[in-house]
Design a protein around this motif. Structure first.
Motif, PDB file in Angstrom:
ATOM      1  N   GLN A   1       0.819  -1.220   0.000  1.00 19.50           N
ATOM      2  CA  GLN A   1       0.000   0.000   0.000  1.00 19.50           C
ATOM      3  C   GLN A   1       0.852   1.269   0.000  1.00 19.50           C
ATOM      4  N   LEU A   2       2.065   1.159   0.497  1.00 21.74           N
ATOM      5  CA  LEU A   2       2.924   2.333   0.604  1.00 21.74           C
ATOM      6  C   LEU A   2       3.396   2.837  -0.757  1.00 21.74           C
ATOM      7  N   SER A   3       3.322   1.990  -1.776  1.00 20.18           N
ATOM      8  CA  SER A   3       3.715   2.429  -3.115  1.00 20.18           C
ATOM      9  C   SER A   3       2.729   3.447  -3.675  1.00 20.18           C
ATOM     10  N   GLN A   4       1.549   3.561  -3.059  1.00 22.45           N
ATOM     11  CA  GLN A   4       0.535   4.509  -3.501  1.00 22.45           C
ATOM     12  C   GLN A   4       0.643   5.849  -2.781  1.00 22.45           C
ATOM     13  N   ALA A   5       1.624   5.991  -1.931  1.00 26.56           N
ATOM     14  CA  ALA A   5       1.789   7.230  -1.171  1.00 26.56           C
ATOM     15  C   ALA A   5       2.263   8.352  -2.089  1.00 26.56           C
ATOM     16  N   HIS A   6       1.787   9.546  -1.820  1.00 29.09           N
ATOM     17  CA  HIS A   6       2.173  10.722  -2.585  1.00 29.09           C
ATOM     18  C   HIS A   6       2.909  11.693  -1.665  1.00 29.09           C
ATOM     19  N   GLU A   7       3.900  12.341  -2.234  1.00 27.66           N
ATOM     20  CA  GLU A   7       4.641  13.309  -1.433  1.00 27.66           C
ATOM     21  C   GLU A   7       3.844  14.594  -1.319  1.00 27.66           C
ATOM     22  N   LEU A   8       3.727  15.064  -0.108  1.00 31.83           N
ATOM     23  CA  LEU A   8       3.058  16.328   0.160  1.00 31.83           C
ATOM     24  C   LEU A   8       4.072  17.439  -0.074  1.00 31.83           C
ATOM     25  N   VAL A   9       3.838  18.231  -1.093  1.00 39.69           N
ATOM     26  CA  VAL A   9       4.775  19.299  -1.437  1.00 39.69           C
ATOM     27  C   VAL A   9       4.494  20.494  -0.541  1.00 39.69           C
ATOM     28  N   GLU A  10       5.534  20.969   0.100  1.00 39.52           N
ATOM     29  CA  GLU A  10       5.405  22.111   0.986  1.00 39.52           C
ATOM     30  C   GLU A  10       5.941  23.344   0.272  1.00 39.52           C
TER      31      GLU A  10
ATOM     32  N   GLU B   1       6.285  31.189  -2.940  1.00 37.08           N
ATOM     33  CA  GLU B   1       5.971  30.247  -4.014  1.00 37.08           C
ATOM     34  C   GLU B   1       4.460  30.109  -4.201  1.00 37.08           C
ATOM     35  N   ARG B   2       3.734  30.043  -3.097  1.00 33.07           N
ATOM     36  CA  ARG B   2       2.271  29.942  -3.190  1.00 33.07           C
ATOM     37  C   ARG B   2       1.684  31.179  -3.847  1.00 33.07           C
TER      38      ARG B   2
ATOM     39  N   ASN C   1      -6.596  32.259 -15.901  1.00 35.11           N
ATOM     40  CA  ASN C   1      -7.947  31.700 -15.737  1.00 35.11           C
ATOM     41  C   ASN C   1      -7.954  30.175 -15.659  1.00 35.11           C
ATOM     42  N   LYS C   2      -6.936  29.620 -15.024  1.00 38.28           N
ATOM     43  CA  LYS C   2      -6.849  28.171 -14.873  1.00 38.28           C
ATOM     44  C   LYS C   2      -7.258  27.729 -13.478  1.00 38.28           C
ATOM     45  N   ALA C   3      -7.676  28.674 -12.662  1.00 33.46           N
ATOM     46  CA  ALA C   3      -8.057  28.331 -11.302  1.00 33.46           C
ATOM     47  C   ALA C   3      -9.010  29.377 -10.753  1.00 33.46           C
ATOM     48  N   SER C   4      -9.735  28.946  -9.726  1.00 34.97           N
ATOM     49  CA  SER C   4     -10.586  29.864  -8.971  1.00 34.97           C
ATOM     50  C   SER C   4     -10.009  29.969  -7.567  1.00 34.97           C
ATOM     51  N   ILE C   5     -10.508  30.910  -6.813  1.00 34.03           N
ATOM     52  CA  ILE C   5     -10.044  31.046  -5.424  1.00 34.03           C
ATOM     53  C   ILE C   5     -10.287  29.743  -4.665  1.00 34.03           C
ATOM     54  N   LEU C   6     -11.440  29.114  -4.858  1.00 37.68           N
ATOM     55  CA  LEU C   6     -11.773  27.861  -4.166  1.00 37.68           C
ATOM     56  C   LEU C   6     -10.808  26.741  -4.545  1.00 37.68           C
ATOM     57  N   SER C   7     -10.508  26.605  -5.838  1.00 38.06           N
ATOM     58  CA  SER C   7      -9.590  25.537  -6.248  1.00 38.06           C
ATOM     59  C   SER C   7      -8.174  25.788  -5.715  1.00 38.06           C
ATOM     60  N   LEU C   8      -7.776  27.049  -5.604  1.00 38.25           N
ATOM     61  CA  LEU C   8      -6.455  27.372  -5.063  1.00 38.25           C
ATOM     62  C   LEU C   8      -6.344  26.996  -3.595  1.00 38.25           C
ATOM     63  N   THR C   9      -7.404  27.242  -2.842  1.00 35.41           N
ATOM     64  CA  THR C   9      -7.350  26.892  -1.418  1.00 35.41           C
ATOM     65  C   THR C   9      -7.213  25.386  -1.244  1.00 35.41           C
ATOM     66  N   ASP C  10      -7.843  24.615  -2.108  1.00 34.96           N
ATOM     67  CA  ASP C  10      -7.707  23.152  -2.039  1.00 34.96           C
ATOM     68  C   ASP C  10      -6.313  22.710  -2.458  1.00 34.96           C
ATOM     69  N   TYR C  11      -5.825  23.240  -3.581  1.00 29.90           N
ATOM     70  CA  TYR C  11      -4.544  22.822  -4.130  1.00 29.90           C
ATOM     71  C   TYR C  11      -3.382  23.125  -3.187  1.00 29.90           C
ATOM     72  N   PHE C  12      -3.381  24.321  -2.618  1.00 28.49           N
ATOM     73  CA  PHE C  12      -2.274  24.725  -1.760  1.00 28.49           C
ATOM     74  C   PHE C  12      -2.517  24.419  -0.283  1.00 28.49           C
ATOM     75  N   SER C  13      -3.631  23.772   0.019  1.00 28.54           N
ATOM     76  CA  SER C  13      -3.984  23.403   1.401  1.00 28.54           C
ATOM     77  C   SER C  13      -3.964  24.615   2.326  1.00 28.54           C
ATOM     78  N   ILE C  14      -4.641  25.662   1.899  1.00 21.38           N
ATOM     79  CA  ILE C  14      -4.726  26.873   2.708  1.00 21.38           C
ATOM     80  C   ILE C  14      -6.187  27.239   2.878  1.00 21.38           C
ATOM     81  N   SER C  15      -6.453  28.078   3.839  1.00 13.36           N
ATOM     82  CA  SER C  15      -7.847  28.504   4.047  1.00 13.36           C
ATOM     83  C   SER C  15      -7.975  30.008   3.854  1.00 13.36           C
TER      84      SER C  15
END
Length: 108
Positions: A68-77, A82-83, A94-108
């Motif tokens: 199962q560990l072969s399916q692990a993904h690296e969390l990019v910090e 950079e963010r 126009n490739k992203a919205s504010i909502l999609s950015l918060t998900d992608y960069f793990s920010i609120s």
């Protein structure tokens, strides 16, 4: 499952070598003992329930279905700069919205 780069290094080395000592893990991750113990605690929390980090007289090892560990993904910090650059570029093109950015960069 998402892992930090240090956790990813440890997983790969566990898969190659089987058992690792604290000294070996400190060398692999380039961290202090205290940071390593924190990373090991976080790694244990990140692992699926069927897999656990165990200790023996020889050192630490991973017990369970390690396939199962072969399916692990690296969390990019990302750094704050950079963010911000990434967000600006995605918004300008126009490739992203504010909502999609918060998900992608793990920010609120």
């Amino acid at each position: 499952m998402f892992l930090t780069s240090r956790e990813q290094k440890l997983i790969h080395t566990f898969l190659k070598r089987g058992t690792l000592t604290i000294s070996e893990m400190m060398e692999i991750t380039g961290t202090s003992r205290r940071t390593l113990y924190r990373d090991l605690n976080n790694l244990q929390k990140s692992l699926p329930e069927e897999i656990s980090l165990q200790t023996s007289e020889e050192g630490y090892f991973i017990k369970g279905d390690i396939k199962q560990l072969s399916q692990a993904h690296e969390l990019v910090e990302y750094t704050m700069t950079e963010r911000l650059y990434g967000e600006i570029l995605l918004l300008i093109e126009n490739k992203a919205s504010i909502l999609s950015l918060t998900d992608y960069f793990s920010i609120s």
